[in-house]
Enzyme design. Structure first.
Site, PDB file in Angstrom:
ATOM      1  N   ALA A  62       0.856  -1.185   0.000  1.00 45.48           N
ATOM      2  CA  ALA A  62       0.000   0.000   0.000  1.00 45.48           C
ATOM      3  C   ALA A  62       0.896   1.240   0.000  1.00 45.48           C
ATOM      4  O   ALA A  62       2.068   1.164   0.381  1.00 45.48           O
ATOM      5  CB  ALA A  62      -0.868  -0.019   1.243  1.00 45.48           C
ATOM      6  N   GLY A 101       0.550  -5.147   0.803  1.00 47.25           N
ATOM      7  CA  GLY A 101      -0.621  -5.173  -0.074  1.00 47.25           C
ATOM      8  C   GLY A 101      -0.318  -5.792  -1.431  1.00 47.25           C
ATOM      9  O   GLY A 101      -1.215  -6.358  -2.074  1.00 47.25           O
ATOM     10  N   GLU A 104      -0.663  -9.304  -0.931  1.00 45.63           N
ATOM     11  CA  GLU A 104      -2.090  -9.573  -0.670  1.00 45.63           C
ATOM     12  C   GLU A 104      -2.878  -9.616  -1.991  1.00 45.63           C
ATOM     13  O   GLU A 104      -3.751 -10.465  -2.171  1.00 45.63           O
ATOM     14  CB  GLU A 104      -2.649  -8.514   0.281  1.00 45.63           C
ATOM     15  CG  GLU A 104      -2.078  -8.708   1.698  1.00 45.63           C
ATOM     16  CD  GLU A 104      -2.528  -7.641   2.664  1.00 45.63           C
ATOM     17  OE1 GLU A 104      -2.224  -6.457   2.406  1.00 45.63           O
ATOM     18  OE2 GLU A 104      -3.168  -7.966   3.661  1.00 45.63           O
ATOM     19  N   GLU A 124       4.195  -5.426   7.190  1.00 50.28           N
ATOM     20  CA  GLU A 124       3.386  -4.384   7.840  1.00 50.28           C
ATOM     21  C   GLU A 124       3.775  -4.165   9.294  1.00 50.28           C
ATOM     22  O   GLU A 124       3.729  -3.040   9.801  1.00 50.28           O
ATOM     23  CB  GLU A 124       1.894  -4.745   7.759  1.00 50.28           C
ATOM     24  CG  GLU A 124       1.257  -4.529   6.406  1.00 50.28           C
ATOM     25  CD  GLU A 124       1.431  -5.690   5.432  1.00 50.28           C
ATOM     26  OE1 GLU A 124       2.277  -6.568   5.690  1.00 50.28           O
ATOM     27  OE2 GLU A 124       0.730  -5.718   4.407  1.00 50.28           O
TER      28      GLU A 124
HETATM   29  C1  3H9 Z   1       0.658  -2.356   3.297  1.00 53.39           C
HETATM   30  O1  3H9 Z   1       0.852  -2.802   2.209  1.00 53.39           O
HETATM   31  C2  3H9 Z   1      -0.635  -2.498   4.012  1.00 53.39           C
HETATM   32  C3  3H9 Z   1      -1.514  -3.505   3.378  1.00 53.39           C
HETATM   33  O2  3H9 Z   1      -1.709  -4.570   4.227  1.00 53.39           O
HETATM   34  C4  3H9 Z   1      -2.796  -2.909   2.903  1.00 53.39           C
HETATM   35  C5  3H9 Z   1      -3.752  -2.541   3.953  1.00 53.39           C
HETATM   36  C6  3H9 Z   1      -5.057  -2.019   3.477  1.00 53.39           C
HETATM   37  N1  3H9 Z   1       4.633   3.458  -0.189  1.00 53.39           N
HETATM   38  O3  3H9 Z   1      13.369   1.778  -0.019  1.00 53.39           O
HETATM   39  P1  3H9 Z   1      13.728   2.485  -1.296  1.00 53.39           P
HETATM   40  C7  3H9 Z   1       9.344   4.806  -1.676  1.00 53.39           C
HETATM   41  S1  3H9 Z   1       1.843  -1.465   4.103  1.00 53.39           S
HETATM   42  C8  3H9 Z   1       5.092   4.655  -0.559  1.00 53.39           C
HETATM   43  O4  3H9 Z   1      14.753   3.532  -1.223  1.00 53.39           O
HETATM   44  P2  3H9 Z   1      14.779   0.018  -2.358  1.00 53.39           P
HETATM   45  C9  3H9 Z   1      10.460   5.191  -0.725  1.00 53.39           C
HETATM   46  O5  3H9 Z   1      10.019   6.112   0.247  1.00 53.39           O
HETATM   47  C10 3H9 Z   1       3.199  -1.459   2.958  1.00 53.39           C
HETATM   48  N2  3H9 Z   1       6.381   4.871  -0.909  1.00 53.39           N
HETATM   49  O6  3H9 Z   1      14.097   1.465  -2.455  1.00 53.39           O
HETATM   50  C11 3H9 Z   1      11.467   5.785  -1.700  1.00 53.39           C
HETATM   51  O7  3H9 Z   1      11.030   7.101  -2.003  1.00 53.39           O
HETATM   52  P3  3H9 Z   1      12.105   8.260  -2.275  1.00 53.39           P
HETATM   53  C12 3H9 Z   1       3.915  -2.755   2.944  1.00 53.39           C
HETATM   54  C13 3H9 Z   1       7.215   3.824  -0.889  1.00 53.39           C
HETATM   55  O8  3H9 Z   1      14.941  -0.459  -3.724  1.00 53.39           O
HETATM   56  C14 3H9 Z   1      11.301   4.924  -2.942  1.00 53.39           C
HETATM   57  O9  3H9 Z   1      10.013   4.332  -2.825  1.00 53.39           O
HETATM   58  N3  3H9 Z   1       5.118  -2.620   2.115  1.00 53.39           N
HETATM   59  C15 3H9 Z   1       6.794   2.552  -0.513  1.00 53.39           C
HETATM   60  O10 3H9 Z   1      15.958   0.071  -1.459  1.00 53.39           O
HETATM   61  C16 3H9 Z   1      12.332   3.835  -3.064  1.00 53.39           C
HETATM   62  O11 3H9 Z   1      12.362   3.091  -1.856  1.00 53.39           O
HETATM   63  C17 3H9 Z   1       6.286  -2.233   2.631  1.00 53.39           C
HETATM   64  O12 3H9 Z   1       6.415  -2.026   3.815  1.00 53.39           O
HETATM   65  C18 3H9 Z   1       5.433   2.378  -0.163  1.00 53.39           C
HETATM   66  N4  3H9 Z   1       4.933   1.168   0.183  1.00 53.39           N
HETATM   67  O13 3H9 Z   1      13.701  -0.894  -1.622  1.00 53.39           O
HETATM   68  C19 3H9 Z   1       7.413  -2.094   1.673  1.00 53.39           C
HETATM   69  N5  3H9 Z   1       7.849   1.709  -0.576  1.00 53.39           N
HETATM   70  O14 3H9 Z   1      12.896   7.790  -3.422  1.00 53.39           O
HETATM   71  C20 3H9 Z   1       8.175  -0.849   1.946  1.00 53.39           C
HETATM   72  C21 3H9 Z   1       8.889   2.433  -0.981  1.00 53.39           C
HETATM   73  O15 3H9 Z   1      11.261   9.454  -2.518  1.00 53.39           O
HETATM   74  N6  3H9 Z   1       9.242  -0.618   0.981  1.00 53.39           N
HETATM   75  N7  3H9 Z   1       8.521   3.711  -1.173  1.00 53.39           N
HETATM   76  O16 3H9 Z   1      12.925   8.330  -1.006  1.00 53.39           O
HETATM   77  C22 3H9 Z   1      10.396  -1.289   1.010  1.00 53.39           C
HETATM   78  O17 3H9 Z   1      10.628  -2.164   1.815  1.00 53.39           O
HETATM   79  C23 3H9 Z   1      11.427  -0.888  -0.004  1.00 53.39           C
HETATM   80  O18 3H9 Z   1      11.112   0.414  -0.444  1.00 53.39           O
HETATM   81  C24 3H9 Z   1      11.526  -1.812  -1.230  1.00 53.39           C
HETATM   82  C25 3H9 Z   1      12.484  -1.172  -2.246  1.00 53.39           C
HETATM   83  C26 3H9 Z   1      12.066  -3.177  -0.775  1.00 53.39           C
HETATM   84  C27 3H9 Z   1      10.188  -1.995  -1.877  1.00 53.39           C
END
Ligand code: 3H9
Length: 698
Positions: A62, A101, A104, A124
């Site tokens: 999400a 998500g 999911e 999450e």
């Molecule tokens: C969820 O899904 C809830 C569900 O159950 C639904 C409920 C209804 N959203 O980390 P990076 C941005 S909760 C918005 O440097 P990497 C990040 O801020 C979510 N933005 O890259 C950054 O922005 P900026 C569950 C996001 O390659 C840019 O993307 N998912 C999100 O080292 C690059 O990120 C997670 O918790 C997001 N979800 O790693 C996953 N994710 O360039 C969270 C990233 O402006 N994300 N951004 O600074 C991660 O773990 C890592 O970002 C990922 C990539 C592994 C995906």
């Protein structure tokens, strides 16, 4: 911009989602996906739908930025139900990191194919929430309760092979062509006569058997200890456990209610702040201009605790290391330390004996500094004394190649002064690792006046390779972390002299969520370290500064904490954890008498107020002086290096959450007793008068 588009190729429809950088499921994605599914549901000729997100990764979850705001319909949970209820085969074709998500959505599809190297997870919990789009109900159906709980409680990214072995993925593709793979897989399913397979109907792994019940009880008992301060891990377990006794749709409703409770919890605010704060740390001016230079060979001067830890951090990242020590005896000691650390890892199954041998191949030690001529980077980790450090840097400047970056691991000293003795100060930088350096994530990158942008860029690249969390700091006594530490340590000793018990203070801080109390930390680091710093600073102390001598009385007795088996607490075989040293209260009382203080009682609240106020006070000054670029960098330092609870966001975020006006009014109140220590920082006054908070400076 259309974030969700689709094509129909014969009897297969392909949905492509594109929302860079990580295909987060924003409102636009949800709307687009729902619209597309509804449209395709009535397309008679379509037999299968393939969901893909062909850019960098399949949906990474999400859109975290939306949490805390009013989320417009449609909600993801409803979309997932709609996907699952389609009467056409739905295939999710995965690559990259389908997380939260994203997974999911994939689990609501009927079949999943994934590219090699895909990693899936429900992280999450790391954001203080639970999987709220069916994850707590569908994942156990695919991989069983035990693995599902483990995945959701740790947030671990599970490699594709493991996901396949455990039923989360149905097929592993041979390449990364996610669209083509999805189509080919859907064709195969149609040709072989497969039909829809709703995950909600798979029940063989979630029968409420004795074994499953026992697993849950075990996980619950463990979680009570491990996550005692956290909210969402318990909500995750609850959702899974209660789901076993409910219809799928009721389980989803229950999950939704628990999700809402998590969203409203302040822990969600703190953890999501930490998530973005950790991604902001590399947004610094030097990285816009600087280019990292090549880094392969590293030199480390000094084989003590820091030198060995830094060497291992470098070796773990694949760098070749030469360590310099003064004599063979010191080399042997350092080598034994390194060897035994890896040996322990082998015994614990964290690495194989072969891997250990390969890593040890990267290490060499010498007494002759001239072997460092070919190094790309040298990190000095000698005794914390300016004269000794300067001597080392003079030699390094003479013998190293002109491109070699010269770094100091000093934790307090002036990097500008060190840089002065080098012919080219552009290549001097501070790399402040935290002990044990092979484990601790935080790395303060201290940029001196003349440090070049390229040197800074190289230091950040080093941090990335070492998987550290780098935070830029300007030069000042103690940089970001230790400067704040010094402030609240002094404030804490004021409290103790005024009547608070060190053990009471520690208990309050642990209950607040800190990994350890202040006095536990002193015992761990070694009381002698702080004693040396106090002695160094003594000549510069203002005559009107309040100086509490309790810590000196403790050190004069040779009680330096864990290393001497006695400090504020007692250590040794058979001694229970956190046993107070009974003589500490005697010392405190004697000191109070000596300076004529009539001890007063401190409430838990006052202890915490003073601790937080001191941290925020110094943090504000650090911002005022531009030592830290933004408040969230200070939070990252404290949550990654000083055991400040991440779920509280860090000291500056916590200050925002309780209100800067409250912090300022506490500081003003305390300053009535001690103006020199507590005189309110101008930036704090300005922010409060504007009704602004620290977040406005991020
Ligand atoms: C969820 O899904 C809830 C569900 O159950 C639904 C409920 C209804 N959203 O980390 P990076 C941005 S909760 C918005 O440097 P990497 C990040 O801020 C979510 N933005 O890259 C950054 O922005 P900026 C569950 C996001 O390659 C840019 O993307 N998912 C999100 O080292 C690059 O990120 C997670 O918790 C997001 N979800 O790693 C996953 N994710 O360039 C969270 C990233 O402006 N994300 N951004 O600074 C991660 O773990 C890592 O970002 C990922 C990539 C592994 C995906």
């Amino acid at each position: 911009m259309t974030v969700v588009k689709h094509n129909i190729l014969d009897d297969i429809a392909v949905i492509e989602i594109s929302n860079p950088p990580v295909n987060a499921i924003s409102g636009d994605v949800r709307n687009g996906l729902l619209r597309t599914i509804e449209e395709l549901s009535s397309e008679k000729k379509v037999k299968a739908i393939v969901i893909t997100a062909p850019d960098r990764t399949f949906l990474a979850g999400a859109d975290i930025k939306e949490f805390g705001k009013n989320i417009d319909a449609p909600i993801l949970s409803d979309i997932c139900d709609k996907i699952e209820n389609l009467d056409k085969i739905v295939v999710a074709s995965l690559h990259g990191t389908p997380l939260g998500g994203g997974l999911e959505v994939a689990m609501s599809a009927h079949y999943r194919i994934a590219a090699p190297k895909t990693k899936v997870g429900l992280p999450e919990v790391l954001l203080g929430i639970l999987p709220g789009a069916g994850g707590t109900q569908r994942l156990p159906r695919l991989c069983g309760v035990s693995m599902a709980l483990e995945m959701m409680l740790t947030g671990r990214h599970v490699p594709v092979e493991e996901a396949f072995d455990n039923g989360i993925i149905d097929e592993i593709a041979t390449n990364n062509k996610t669209v083509e793979n999805g189509i080919a897989y859907a064709k195969k399913l149609i040709d072989k006569g497969f039909t829809v397979r709703p995950t909600s109907k798979i029940t063989d792994k979630i029968n409420n058997s004795k074994e499953v019940k026992e697993t849950i009880e075990k996980v619950k008992a463990n979680a009570l200890k491990k996550y005692k301060n956290l909210f969402s891990p318990h909500a995750i377990i609850k959702s899974v456990e209660e789901g076993l006794n409910l219809d799928f749709s009721e389980g989803i409703k229950n999950e939704r209610n628990l999700f809402k409770e998590c969203i409203e919890s302040p822990q969600r605010k703190g953890l999501i702040h930490s998530f973005f704060a950790e991604r902001a740390i590399t947004k610094i001016p030097e990285l816009k201009k600087g280019k990292p230079s090549e880094l392969n060979k590293i030199g480390v001067i000094g084989g003590g605790t820091m030198g060995t830890g830094i060497s291992m951090a470098a070796m773990n990242a694949g760098f070749e290391v030469i360590m310099i020590e003064q004599n063979q005896e010191a080399i042997k000691k350092a080598l034994d330390k390194i060897d035994s650390t890896y040996e322990r890892n082998v015994k614990l199954g964290r690495m194989t004996a072969d891997q250990k041998d390969q890593i040890m191949e990267l290490f060499r030690a010498d007494t002759d500094m001239s072997v460092l001529q070919d190094r790309d980077l040298i990190i000095e980790a000698v005794f914390e004394n300016m004269d000794i450090k300067k001597e080392v840097f003079i030699k390094l400047s003479e013998l190293c190649n002109k491109k070699c970056i010269l770094a100091s691991n000093t934790s307090y000293l002036d990097v500008n002064e060190i840089a002065k003795v080098v012919d080219d100060p552009n290549r001097v930088i501070g790399l402040h690792f935290f002990s044990p350096a092979n484990i601790m994530k935080l790395l303060e990158i201290v940029v001196a006046d003349k440090t070049s942008d390229d040197t800074v860029a190289t230091a950040f690249m080093l941090a990335k390779k070492m998987r550290k969390v780098p935070v830029r700091s300007g030069v000042c006594d103690g940089f970001i972390g230790n400067r704040i530490l010094s402030k609240y340590l002094v404030g804490t000793y004021h409290m103790v002299e005024d009547g608070a018990s060190p053990f009471h203070i520690d208990k309050v801080l642990r209950e607040f969520g800190c990994a350890m109390g202040v006095f536990q930390v002193i015992d761990l680091a070694g009381g002698d370290i702080g004693w040396a710093t106090r002695k160094r600073k003594a000549p510069f102390r203002h005559k009107d500064d309040r100086y509490v001598e309790i810590a000196d009385r403790v050190c004069e007795r040779g009680w330096f904490g864990q290393k001497t088996s006695k400090g504020y607490y007692l250590y040794g075989e058979g001694v229970e954890f956190l046993t107070p040293n009974p003589e500490i209260e005697i010392i405190c009382n004697d000191e109070r008498k000596r300076v004529g203080i009539n001890p007063k009682t401190f409430s838990n609240e006052e202890i915490l107020d003073r601790y937080i106020a001191a941290m925020v006070y110094e943090g504000t000054k650090i911002l005022q002086e531009k030592i830290a670029i933004r408040p969230s960098d200070i939070d990252v330092v404290y949550t990654n290096g000083y055991g400040f609870p991440k779920w509280r966001g860090g000291p500056m975020k916590y200050a925002d959450m309780i209100g800067l006006d409250k912090i300022l009014s506490n500081i003003q109140k305390f300053s009535e007793e001690d103006k020199r220590f507590w005189s309110p920082p101008q930036l704090l006054i300005d922010l409060v008068s504007k009704g602004a908070n620290f977040d406005s400076l991020n």
